[in-house]
Every structure is written in structure tokens, then in C-alpha cells.
Motif scaffolding. Structure first.
Motif, mmCIF file in Angstrom:
data_model
loop_
_atom_site.group_PDB
_atom_site.id
_atom_site.type_symbol
_atom_site.label_atom_id
_atom_site.label_comp_id
_atom_site.label_asym_id
_atom_site.label_seq_id
_atom_site.Cartn_x
_atom_site.Cartn_y
_atom_site.Cartn_z
ATOM 1 N N LEU A 70 34.698 43.554 55.976
ATOM 2 C CA LEU A 70 34.829 44.979 55.633
ATOM 3 C C LEU A 70 34.549 45.263 54.149
ATOM 4 N N HIS A 71 34.218 44.240 53.355
ATOM 5 C CA HIS A 71 34.146 44.447 51.907
ATOM 6 C C HIS A 71 33.035 45.416 51.490
ATOM 7 N N ASP A 72 31.982 45.496 52.293
ATOM 8 C CA ASP A 72 30.888 46.437 51.987
ATOM 9 C C ASP A 72 30.734 47.460 53.108
ATOM 10 N N PHE A 73 31.838 47.972 53.606
ATOM 11 C CA PHE A 73 31.821 48.923 54.728
ATOM 12 C C PHE A 73 31.545 50.339 54.207
ATOM 13 N N ARG A 89 31.938 52.299 42.546
ATOM 14 C CA ARG A 89 32.576 53.155 43.567
ATOM 15 C C ARG A 89 32.669 52.533 44.957
ATOM 16 N N HIS A 90 31.709 51.687 45.303
ATOM 17 C CA HIS A 90 31.634 51.307 46.722
ATOM 18 C C HIS A 90 32.845 50.518 47.239
ATOM 19 N N PRO A 91 33.559 49.738 46.404
ATOM 20 C CA PRO A 91 34.768 49.101 46.961
ATOM 21 C C PRO A 91 35.798 50.130 47.457
ATOM 22 N N LYS A 114 38.904 44.616 45.279
ATOM 23 C CA LYS A 114 38.657 43.836 44.060
ATOM 24 C C LYS A 114 37.384 43.002 44.114
ATOM 25 N N HIS A 115 36.577 43.163 45.165
ATOM 26 C CA HIS A 115 35.459 42.208 45.307
ATOM 27 C C HIS A 115 34.382 42.381 44.249
ATOM 28 N N MET A 116 34.420 43.462 43.486
ATOM 29 C CA MET A 116 33.408 43.640 42.430
ATOM 30 C C MET A 116 33.901 43.214 41.055
ATOM 31 N N TRP A 117 35.036 42.522 40.987
ATOM 32 C CA TRP A 117 35.460 41.960 39.721
ATOM 33 C C TRP A 117 34.410 40.953 39.246
HETATM 34 FE FE LIG Z 1 30.044 45.036 47.467
#
Ligand SMILES: [Fe+2]
Ligand SMILES: [Fe+2]
Length: 148
Positions: A70-73, A89-91, A114-117
């Protein structure tokens, strides 16, 4: 590449996610070159589990799989987006979309948000979130390089 073992793990932990019509719409968006957003999400989920098992990390595999899927949903085309805005924004958009469809636990929420840290400056709180964050970057490079 997603293997038979990965498919077994996915159906064990995330059958509802993979059967969700909105999640399946991710297959309609190109994410990295010739890789769709659904394929990318499957790659990140499968690779995150492999990394955790390879290094014998004690993790919540179910949360890793569900958070990674779901991280890039988000359901919009990247060509129409300003990349700087999108990266930050996408997260949050993925989180809102995921929350509307599924019950998320704290680890899954953290994985998505937090996946874009370090771009978003929000440090992953759990080892599961850190694994997905690093594997996401690895998969993104690999998917781009494979298609050069
Ligand atoms: Fe992403
Ligand atoms: Fe990603």
C-alpha cells in the motif's frame, strides 16, 4: 521478480488487498519506465520479506507485506505532477487511500507515511518501516536501470 513463494505469502497476508478493485487499478499506471505501480509494490513487498529473512531479522512479516503493497497507493499519473510536490505528498495520499479501504495497524501506517525518508524528514519508527523504505529505493533504482 515475484516468485511462487511470494505469491503464497501475499495470499496468506494480503488476499483482501490484492483483490481490492482500487488497488488493482495501480496496474494501469506506469511507475518506473515499463513497470506498473502494482508491479513495483509487489516487488517492494517481496524484496522486503526476502531481506528480512536473509538477515534473520525478527519482523512482523504480515505488516511488512501489507504496508509495502500500500506504500504507493495513489491513483494519478506522474507525468502530470510536479515531481517535488509529488515526492513529499504521495505518502499522505497513499495513507488516506489505504485507510479508506483497510484497517491499518501502527506499523503499516508508519511504513506508508515514512517510506520517503529522508526526503520527507520523517524517520521510520519501526524496523519494518526502515526495511520497506530502503528496499523501495533499491527497487526503484533496479526497475529504472533494467529498463534503460
Ligand atoms: Fe513512494
Ligand atoms: Fe515506491
Amino acid at each position: 521478480m515475484v516468485t511462487v513463494l511470494d505469491k503464497t505469502i501475499f495470499s496468506l497476508y494480503a488476499k483482501d488487498i490484492l483483490e481490492n478493485p482500487k488497488v488493482n487499478k495501480l496496474s494501469e499506471y506506469l511507475h518506473h519506465k515499463n513497470v506498473t505501480r502494482l508491479e513495483h509494490s509487489l516487488n517492494v513487498a517481496a524484496t522486503s520479506v526476502k531481506v528480512a529473512r536473509k538477515y534473520n531479522l525478527k519482523v512482523d512479516e504480515r505488516s511488512i507485506v501489507r504496508g509495502a503493497l500500500l506504500h504507493d497507493f495513489f491513483l494519478y499519473d506522474l507525468v502530470n505532477e510536479r515531481i517535488e510536490n509529488h515526492l513529499v505528498r504521495h505518502p499522505y495520499i497513499a495513507y488516506e487511500n489505504a485507510k479508506a479501504e483497510f484497517m491499518l495497524n501502527d506499523i503499516e501506517k508508519d511504513i506508508i507515511l515514512k517510506h520517503m525518508w529522508p526526503i520527507t524528514n520523517r524517520l521510520p519508527k519501526y524496523k519494518e518501516s526502515l526495511i520497506v523504505c530502503l528496499v523501495d529505493t533499491y527497487c526503484a533504482f533496479k526497475e529504472k536501470l533494467n529498463n534503460l
